[in-house]
Design a protein around this motif. Sequence first.
Motif, PDB file in Angstrom:
ATOM      1  N   ILE A  72      39.272  43.200  37.226  1.00  0.00           N
ATOM      2  CA  ILE A  72      38.285  42.619  36.307  1.00  0.00           C
ATOM      3  C   ILE A  72      38.723  41.229  35.867  1.00  0.00           C
ATOM      4  CG2 ILE A  72      37.305  42.811  33.977  1.00  0.00           C
ATOM      5  CD1 ILE A  72      37.299  45.890  34.444  1.00  0.00           C
ATOM      6  N   VAL A  73      39.978  41.075  35.477  1.00  0.00           N
ATOM      7  CA  VAL A  73      40.488  39.762  35.064  1.00  0.00           C
ATOM      8  C   VAL A  73      40.355  38.776  36.223  1.00  0.00           C
ATOM      9  CG1 VAL A  73      42.556  38.473  34.384  1.00  0.00           C
ATOM     10  CG2 VAL A  73      42.009  40.637  33.258  1.00  0.00           C
ATOM     11  N   GLY A  74      40.697  39.208  37.413  1.00  0.00           N
ATOM     12  CA  GLY A  74      40.587  38.343  38.586  1.00  0.00           C
ATOM     13  C   GLY A  74      39.166  37.906  38.854  1.00  0.00           C
ATOM     14  N   LYS A  75      38.221  38.844  38.738  1.00  0.00           N
ATOM     15  CA  LYS A  75      36.813  38.495  38.945  1.00  0.00           C
ATOM     16  C   LYS A  75      36.356  37.462  37.923  1.00  0.00           C
ATOM     17  CE  LYS A  75      34.801  42.530  41.171  1.00  0.00           C
ATOM     18  NZ  LYS A  75      33.734  43.539  41.084  1.00  0.00           N
ATOM     19  N   ARG A  76      36.803  37.628  36.707  1.00  0.00           N
ATOM     20  CA  ARG A  76      36.393  36.698  35.657  1.00  0.00           C
ATOM     21  C   ARG A  76      37.015  35.320  35.862  1.00  0.00           C
ATOM     22  NH1 ARG A  76      34.647  40.114  30.548  1.00  0.00           N
ATOM     23  NH2 ARG A  76      33.745  41.812  31.742  1.00  0.00           N
ATOM     24  N   ILE A  77      38.226  35.288  36.364  1.00  0.00           N
ATOM     25  CA  ILE A  77      38.836  33.994  36.700  1.00  0.00           C
ATOM     26  C   ILE A  77      37.993  33.313  37.773  1.00  0.00           C
ATOM     27  CG2 ILE A  77      40.812  32.857  37.807  1.00  0.00           C
ATOM     28  CD1 ILE A  77      42.580  35.078  36.501  1.00  0.00           C
ATOM     29  N   ARG A  78      37.672  34.054  38.810  1.00  0.00           N
ATOM     30  CA  ARG A  78      36.916  33.453  39.916  1.00  0.00           C
ATOM     31  C   ARG A  78      35.517  33.024  39.485  1.00  0.00           C
ATOM     32  NH1 ARG A  78      35.892  35.516  46.082  1.00  0.00           N
ATOM     33  NH2 ARG A  78      34.748  33.663  46.696  1.00  0.00           N
ATOM     34  N   LEU A  79      34.856  33.861  38.712  1.00  0.00           N
ATOM     35  CA  LEU A  79      33.508  33.526  38.273  1.00  0.00           C
ATOM     36  C   LEU A  79      33.511  32.255  37.421  1.00  0.00           C
ATOM     37  CD1 LEU A  79      30.571  34.448  38.418  1.00  0.00           C
ATOM     38  CD2 LEU A  79      30.947  35.669  36.281  1.00  0.00           C
ATOM     39  N   ARG A  80      34.444  32.150  36.493  1.00  0.00           N
ATOM     40  CA  ARG A  80      34.510  30.964  35.634  1.00  0.00           C
ATOM     41  C   ARG A  80      34.881  29.729  36.452  1.00  0.00           C
ATOM     42  NH1 ARG A  80      32.297  28.324  31.529  1.00  0.00           N
ATOM     43  NH2 ARG A  80      33.812  26.929  30.580  1.00  0.00           N
ATOM     44  N   SER A 114      51.435  34.667  29.323  1.00  0.00           N
ATOM     45  CA  SER A 114      51.577  33.209  29.227  1.00  0.00           C
ATOM     46  C   SER A 114      50.681  32.507  30.242  1.00  0.00           C
ATOM     47  CB  SER A 114      53.037  32.791  29.417  1.00  0.00           C
ATOM     48  OG  SER A 114      53.534  33.251  30.657  1.00  0.00           O
ATOM     49  N   ARG A 115      50.547  33.071  31.432  1.00  0.00           N
ATOM     50  CA  ARG A 115      49.674  32.477  32.447  1.00  0.00           C
ATOM     51  C   ARG A 115      48.211  32.610  32.028  1.00  0.00           C
ATOM     52  NH1 ARG A 115      51.563  29.243  35.461  1.00  0.00           N
ATOM     53  NH2 ARG A 115      52.899  30.584  36.675  1.00  0.00           N
ATOM     54  N   LEU A 116      47.880  33.715  31.362  1.00  0.00           N
ATOM     55  CA  LEU A 116      46.516  33.907  30.889  1.00  0.00           C
ATOM     56  C   LEU A 116      46.149  32.841  29.850  1.00  0.00           C
ATOM     57  CD1 LEU A 116      44.276  35.894  31.586  1.00  0.00           C
ATOM     58  CD2 LEU A 116      44.980  37.260  29.636  1.00  0.00           C
ATOM     59  N   VAL A 117      47.093  32.489  29.009  1.00  0.00           N
ATOM     60  CA  VAL A 117      46.869  31.408  28.038  1.00  0.00           C
ATOM     61  C   VAL A 117      46.599  30.105  28.785  1.00  0.00           C
ATOM     62  CG1 VAL A 117      47.966  29.991  26.250  1.00  0.00           C
ATOM     63  CG2 VAL A 117      48.191  32.481  26.175  1.00  0.00           C
ATOM     64  N   VAL A 138      37.923  28.576  28.235  1.00  0.00           N
ATOM     65  CA  VAL A 138      37.361  29.797  27.662  1.00  0.00           C
ATOM     66  C   VAL A 138      38.413  30.442  26.757  1.00  0.00           C
ATOM     67  CG1 VAL A 138      35.750  30.353  29.536  1.00  0.00           C
ATOM     68  CG2 VAL A 138      38.100  31.174  29.660  1.00  0.00           C
ATOM     69  N   PRO A 139      37.972  31.212  25.762  1.00  0.00           N
ATOM     70  CA  PRO A 139      38.953  31.941  24.955  1.00  0.00           C
ATOM     71  C   PRO A 139      39.561  33.074  25.775  1.00  0.00           C
ATOM     72  CG  PRO A 139      36.724  32.546  24.312  1.00  0.00           C
ATOM     73  CD  PRO A 139      36.603  31.432  25.317  1.00  0.00           C
ATOM     74  N   PHE A 181      38.352  37.074  29.280  1.00  0.00           N
ATOM     75  CA  PHE A 181      38.853  37.860  30.413  1.00  0.00           C
ATOM     76  C   PHE A 181      38.784  39.367  30.172  1.00  0.00           C
ATOM     77  CE2 PHE A 181      41.139  33.772  30.552  1.00  0.00           C
ATOM     78  CZ  PHE A 181      40.674  33.307  31.761  1.00  0.00           C
ATOM     79  N   PHE A 182      38.570  39.770  28.915  1.00  0.00           N
ATOM     80  CA  PHE A 182      38.594  41.191  28.563  1.00  0.00           C
ATOM     81  C   PHE A 182      37.359  41.656  27.812  1.00  0.00           C
ATOM     82  CE2 PHE A 182      42.959  39.613  28.580  1.00  0.00           C
ATOM     83  CZ  PHE A 182      43.514  40.437  29.526  1.00  0.00           C
ATOM     84  N   GLU A 183      36.338  40.827  27.719  1.00  0.00           N
ATOM     85  CA  GLU A 183      35.160  41.186  26.938  1.00  0.00           C
ATOM     86  C   GLU A 183      34.641  42.550  27.342  1.00  0.00           C
ATOM     87  OE1 GLU A 183      33.222  36.990  25.597  1.00  0.00           O
ATOM     88  OE2 GLU A 183      32.904  37.608  27.659  1.00  0.00           O
ATOM     89  N   ASP A 184      34.006  43.201  26.383  1.00  0.00           N
ATOM     90  CA  ASP A 184      33.487  44.550  26.569  1.00  0.00           C
ATOM     91  C   ASP A 184      32.680  44.660  27.850  1.00  0.00           C
ATOM     92  OD1 ASP A 184      32.588  47.143  26.251  1.00  0.00           O
ATOM     93  OD2 ASP A 184      31.009  46.582  24.848  1.00  0.00           O
TER      94      ASP A 184
END
Length: 122
Positions: free
Chosen positions: A8-16, A51-54, A62-63, A67-70
């Motif tokens: 999920i985090v990976g998909k959100r990185i790619r989408l953004r 730290s990489r997520l920051v 993006v905040p 990456f973790f929104e409901d």
Amino acid sequence: MVHPVDVIVGKRIRLRRSALSISQTELAERLGLTFQQIQKYERGSNRVSCSRLVELSKALDVPIVYFFEDTGSDEGRLFDQLDLRIIPEVRRLVSAFQKIENTQERRLAIALMESMVTGSDR
């Protein structure tokens, strides 16, 4: 084993990244990584450290919660089921749809798309 949250985090990185029209190479350069590492993050095969997520949240503007929104909402479920290989086509479709000014024509376009999906399920 790949964890679903990493996917999920990976998909959100790619989408953004795609929404900002940033290549994997460009994002990698911003973070001091290789594009291969970005690919691994986006596939979920490598976990993203805190730290990489920051750093990613700053680079993608993006905040961290993005990456973790409901994912319980309809929009969240749709987002998480999105096949990221079709993002260029989705972008073209949305761009064309936004150019339709007439409300009735928009409804017809939606009905056409829905009929195509319904027709393929038979």
